[in-house]
Design a protein around this motif. Structure first.
Motif, PDB file in Angstrom:
ATOM      1  N   LEU A 114       0.821  -1.207   0.000  1.00  0.00           N
ATOM      2  CA  LEU A 114       0.000   0.000   0.000  1.00  0.00           C
ATOM      3  C   LEU A 114       0.859   1.262   0.000  1.00  0.00           C
ATOM      4  CD1 LEU A 114      -2.862  -1.060   2.420  1.00  0.00           C
ATOM      5  CD2 LEU A 114      -3.120  -0.429   0.013  1.00  0.00           C
ATOM      6  N   LYS A 115       2.002   1.210   0.651  1.00  0.00           N
ATOM      7  CA  LYS A 115       2.901   2.370   0.638  1.00  0.00           C
ATOM      8  C   LYS A 115       3.390   2.637  -0.780  1.00  0.00           C
ATOM      9  CE  LYS A 115       4.689   2.182   5.363  1.00  0.00           C
ATOM     10  NZ  LYS A 115       5.864   1.868   6.197  1.00  0.00           N
ATOM     11  N   LEU A 116       3.636   1.579  -1.541  1.00  0.00           N
ATOM     12  CA  LEU A 116       4.082   1.722  -2.923  1.00  0.00           C
ATOM     13  C   LEU A 116       2.935   2.126  -3.846  1.00  0.00           C
ATOM     14  CD1 LEU A 116       6.383  -1.433  -3.174  1.00  0.00           C
ATOM     15  CD2 LEU A 116       7.108   0.963  -2.968  1.00  0.00           C
ATOM     16  N   ASN A 117       1.740   1.661  -3.514  1.00  0.00           N
ATOM     17  CA  ASN A 117       0.568   1.943  -4.351  1.00  0.00           C
ATOM     18  C   ASN A 117      -0.658   2.157  -3.459  1.00  0.00           C
ATOM     19  OD1 ASN A 117      -1.412   2.126  -6.283  1.00  0.00           O
ATOM     20  ND2 ASN A 117      -1.272   0.000  -6.953  1.00  0.00           N
ATOM     21  N   PRO A 118      -0.820   3.380  -2.893  1.00  0.00           N
ATOM     22  CA  PRO A 118      -1.960   3.646  -2.002  1.00  0.00           C
ATOM     23  C   PRO A 118      -3.316   3.465  -2.686  1.00  0.00           C
ATOM     24  CG  PRO A 118      -0.352   5.431  -1.894  1.00  0.00           C
ATOM     25  CD  PRO A 118       0.076   4.532  -3.010  1.00  0.00           C
ATOM     26  N   ALA A 119      -3.324   3.518  -4.009  1.00  0.00           N
ATOM     27  CA  ALA A 119      -4.587   3.364  -4.745  1.00  0.00           C
ATOM     28  C   ALA A 119      -4.877   1.907  -5.093  1.00  0.00           C
ATOM     29  CB  ALA A 119      -4.547   4.215  -6.015  1.00  0.00           C
ATOM     30  N   LEU A 120      -4.171   0.984  -4.443  1.00  0.00           N
ATOM     31  CA  LEU A 120      -4.401  -0.443  -4.676  1.00  0.00           C
ATOM     32  C   LEU A 120      -5.900  -0.728  -4.485  1.00  0.00           C
ATOM     33  CD1 LEU A 120      -2.694  -3.047  -5.238  1.00  0.00           C
ATOM     34  CD2 LEU A 120      -2.763  -3.455  -2.782  1.00  0.00           C
ATOM     35  N   PRO A 121      -6.528  -1.321  -5.493  1.00  0.00           N
ATOM     36  CA  PRO A 121      -7.978  -1.558  -5.382  1.00  0.00           C
ATOM     37  C   PRO A 121      -8.332  -2.427  -4.169  1.00  0.00           C
ATOM     38  CG  PRO A 121      -7.202  -1.970  -7.625  1.00  0.00           C
ATOM     39  CD  PRO A 121      -5.984  -1.775  -6.767  1.00  0.00           C
ATOM     40  N   THR A 122      -9.473  -2.115  -3.590  1.00  0.00           N
ATOM     41  CA  THR A 122      -9.960  -2.851  -2.420  1.00  0.00           C
ATOM     42  C   THR A 122     -10.016  -4.350  -2.694  1.00  0.00           C
ATOM     43  OG1 THR A 122     -11.275  -0.916  -1.838  1.00  0.00           O
ATOM     44  CG2 THR A 122     -11.854  -2.975  -0.751  1.00  0.00           C
ATOM     45  N   LYS A 123     -10.394  -4.714  -3.901  1.00  0.00           N
ATOM     46  CA  LYS A 123     -10.472  -6.137  -4.279  1.00  0.00           C
ATOM     47  C   LYS A 123      -9.100  -6.801  -4.137  1.00  0.00           C
ATOM     48  CE  LYS A 123     -13.074  -9.286  -6.469  1.00  0.00           C
ATOM     49  NZ  LYS A 123     -13.864 -10.091  -5.568  1.00  0.00           N
ATOM     50  N   LYS A 124      -8.032  -6.107  -4.550  1.00  0.00           N
ATOM     51  CA  LYS A 124      -6.665  -6.646  -4.440  1.00  0.00           C
ATOM     52  C   LYS A 124      -6.255  -6.763  -2.970  1.00  0.00           C
ATOM     53  CE  LYS A 124      -5.332  -7.213  -8.699  1.00  0.00           C
ATOM     54  NZ  LYS A 124      -5.165  -8.550  -9.220  1.00  0.00           N
ATOM     55  N   VAL A 125      -6.606  -5.750  -2.176  1.00  0.00           N
ATOM     56  CA  VAL A 125      -6.308  -5.795  -0.740  1.00  0.00           C
ATOM     57  C   VAL A 125      -6.995  -7.007  -0.129  1.00  0.00           C
ATOM     58  CG1 VAL A 125      -6.581  -4.611   1.480  1.00  0.00           C
ATOM     59  CG2 VAL A 125      -5.947  -3.290  -0.555  1.00  0.00           C
ATOM     60  N   GLU A 126      -8.257  -7.220  -0.475  1.00  0.00           N
ATOM     61  CA  GLU A 126      -8.996  -8.363   0.064  1.00  0.00           C
ATOM     62  C   GLU A 126      -8.364  -9.687  -0.359  1.00  0.00           C
ATOM     63  OE1 GLU A 126     -13.324 -10.577   0.073  1.00  0.00           O
ATOM     64  OE2 GLU A 126     -13.227  -8.518  -0.669  1.00  0.00           O
ATOM     65  N   GLU A 127      -7.943  -9.788  -1.606  1.00  0.00           N
ATOM     66  CA  GLU A 127      -7.289 -11.015  -2.074  1.00  0.00           C
ATOM     67  C   GLU A 127      -6.034 -11.306  -1.242  1.00  0.00           C
ATOM     68  OE1 GLU A 127      -6.494 -10.485  -6.260  1.00  0.00           O
ATOM     69  OE2 GLU A 127      -8.625 -10.471  -6.776  1.00  0.00           O
ATOM     70  N   GLU A 128      -5.267 -10.259  -0.971  1.00  0.00           N
ATOM     71  CA  GLU A 128      -4.043 -10.448  -0.182  1.00  0.00           C
ATOM     72  C   GLU A 128      -4.366 -10.832   1.258  1.00  0.00           C
ATOM     73  OE1 GLU A 128      -0.720  -7.948  -0.631  1.00  0.00           O
ATOM     74  OE2 GLU A 128      -1.180  -7.464  -2.715  1.00  0.00           O
ATOM     75  N   VAL A 129      -5.374 -10.203   1.838  1.00  0.00           N
ATOM     76  CA  VAL A 129      -5.760 -10.543   3.215  1.00  0.00           C
ATOM     77  C   VAL A 129      -6.228 -12.000   3.276  1.00  0.00           C
ATOM     78  CG1 VAL A 129      -7.438 -10.094   5.065  1.00  0.00           C
ATOM     79  CG2 VAL A 129      -6.280  -8.181   3.935  1.00  0.00           C
ATOM     80  N   ARG A 130      -6.993 -12.440   2.297  1.00  0.00           N
ATOM     81  CA  ARG A 130      -7.506 -13.821   2.286  1.00  0.00           C
ATOM     82  C   ARG A 130      -6.388 -14.850   2.093  1.00  0.00           C
ATOM     83  NH1 ARG A 130     -12.783 -14.520   2.879  1.00  0.00           N
ATOM     84  NH2 ARG A 130     -14.162 -12.776   2.515  1.00  0.00           N
ATOM     85  N   ARG A 131      -5.243 -14.427   1.571  1.00  0.00           N
ATOM     86  CA  ARG A 131      -4.100 -15.342   1.444  1.00  0.00           C
ATOM     87  C   ARG A 131      -3.347 -15.524   2.761  1.00  0.00           C
ATOM     88  NH1 ARG A 131      -2.305 -12.173  -3.203  1.00  0.00           N
ATOM     89  NH2 ARG A 131      -3.523 -12.904  -4.952  1.00  0.00           N
ATOM     90  N   LEU A 132      -3.578 -14.636   3.719  1.00  0.00           N
ATOM     91  CA  LEU A 132      -2.860 -14.719   5.000  1.00  0.00           C
ATOM     92  C   LEU A 132      -3.362 -15.906   5.820  1.00  0.00           C
ATOM     93  CD1 LEU A 132      -2.879 -10.952   6.114  1.00  0.00           C
ATOM     94  CD2 LEU A 132      -1.035 -12.203   4.965  1.00  0.00           C
ATOM     95  N   PRO A 133      -2.467 -16.500   6.593  1.00  0.00           N
ATOM     96  CA  PRO A 133      -2.915 -17.542   7.525  1.00  0.00           C
ATOM     97  C   PRO A 133      -3.884 -16.970   8.561  1.00  0.00           C
ATOM     98  CG  PRO A 133      -0.500 -17.433   7.424  1.00  0.00           C
ATOM     99  CD  PRO A 133      -1.032 -16.264   6.658  1.00  0.00           C
ATOM    100  N   HIS A 134      -4.860 -17.762   8.938  1.00  0.00           N
ATOM    101  CA  HIS A 134      -5.828 -17.346   9.957  1.00  0.00           C
ATOM    102  C   HIS A 134      -6.398 -18.618  10.598  1.00  0.00           C
ATOM    103  CE1 HIS A 134      -9.509 -15.623  11.692  1.00  0.00           C
ATOM    104  NE2 HIS A 134      -8.829 -14.503  11.724  1.00  0.00           N
ATOM    105  N   HIS A 135      -6.581 -18.580  11.906  1.00  0.00           N
ATOM    106  CA  HIS A 135      -7.043 -19.751  12.649  1.00  0.00           C
ATOM    107  C   HIS A 135      -8.428 -20.238  12.229  1.00  0.00           C
ATOM    108  CE1 HIS A 135      -9.842 -17.444  15.166  1.00  0.00           C
ATOM    109  NE2 HIS A 135      -8.943 -16.480  15.081  1.00  0.00           N
ATOM    110  N   ALA A 136      -9.251 -19.372  11.680  1.00  0.00           N
ATOM    111  CA  ALA A 136     -10.628 -19.756  11.347  1.00  0.00           C
ATOM    112  C   ALA A 136     -10.793 -20.200   9.887  1.00  0.00           C
ATOM    113  CB  ALA A 136     -11.582 -18.605  11.633  1.00  0.00           C
ATOM    114  N   LYS A 137      -9.710 -20.282   9.152  1.00  0.00           N
ATOM    115  CA  LYS A 137      -9.811 -20.687   7.744  1.00  0.00           C
ATOM    116  C   LYS A 137     -10.162 -22.149   7.637  1.00  0.00           C
ATOM    117  CE  LYS A 137      -7.146 -18.180   4.445  1.00  0.00           C
ATOM    118  NZ  LYS A 137      -5.890 -18.068   3.777  1.00  0.00           N
TER     119      LYS A 137
END
Length: 139
Positions: free
Chosen positions: A116-139
């Motif tokens: 986001l620092k490199l591209n603050p205009a990163l689309p919300t959809k891309k941010v969500e895709e990256e968040v969903r790739r993160l490990p999470h206990h409830a996945k």
């Protein structure tokens, strides 16, 4: 007239976003607009939002949220810190704390923040895709 109280999950998310927007002492108009858009989408009345802006709830525990709600909260938090095109250290620290409370790893949160620092205009959809790739206990 019957007043329907604000959904507690919406109240919690808006409080988090208000705290995040104000962490640097500069609650920018664009940040307020971002939060207002979320409030409107969730049927929050203007006076209720004003009350939350002047007196946000404590962040507290976020561990009981569903996986989808956790993703939503983190995506909105990440998008908020980038909306004014300047990501400040105080925003990063609070955003990391929120992400950790939501059950995401700090390293993954930091990686998205760096993008986001490199591209603050990163689309919300891309941010969500990256968040969903993160490990999470409830996945």
């Amino acid at each position: 007239m019957n007043l329907v109280p604000m959904n507690p999950l919406v109240r919690k998310k808006l409080s988090i976003l208000v705290r995040l927007a104000d962490i640097d002492g500069d609650f920018a108009k664009i940040e307020k607009s971002f939060i207002e858009d979320i409030a409107i989408k969730n049927g929050v009345k203007e006076n209720e939002l004003h009350q939350l802006i002047t007196n946000p709830e404590p962040i507290g525990s976020l561990g009981a949220l569903s996986y989808d709600k956790s993703v939503e909260y983190l995506c909105d938090s990440l998008s908020l810190i980038a909306v004014d095109n300047k990501i400040l250290p105080s925003e990063v620290i609070l955003c990391e704390d929120i992400g950790l409370r939501l059950g995401f790893p700090k390293k993954g949160i930091d990686s998205i923040i760096e993008r986001l620092k490199l591209n603050p205009a990163l689309p919300t959809k891309k941010v969500e895709e990256e968040v969903r790739r993160l490990p999470h206990h409830a996945k």
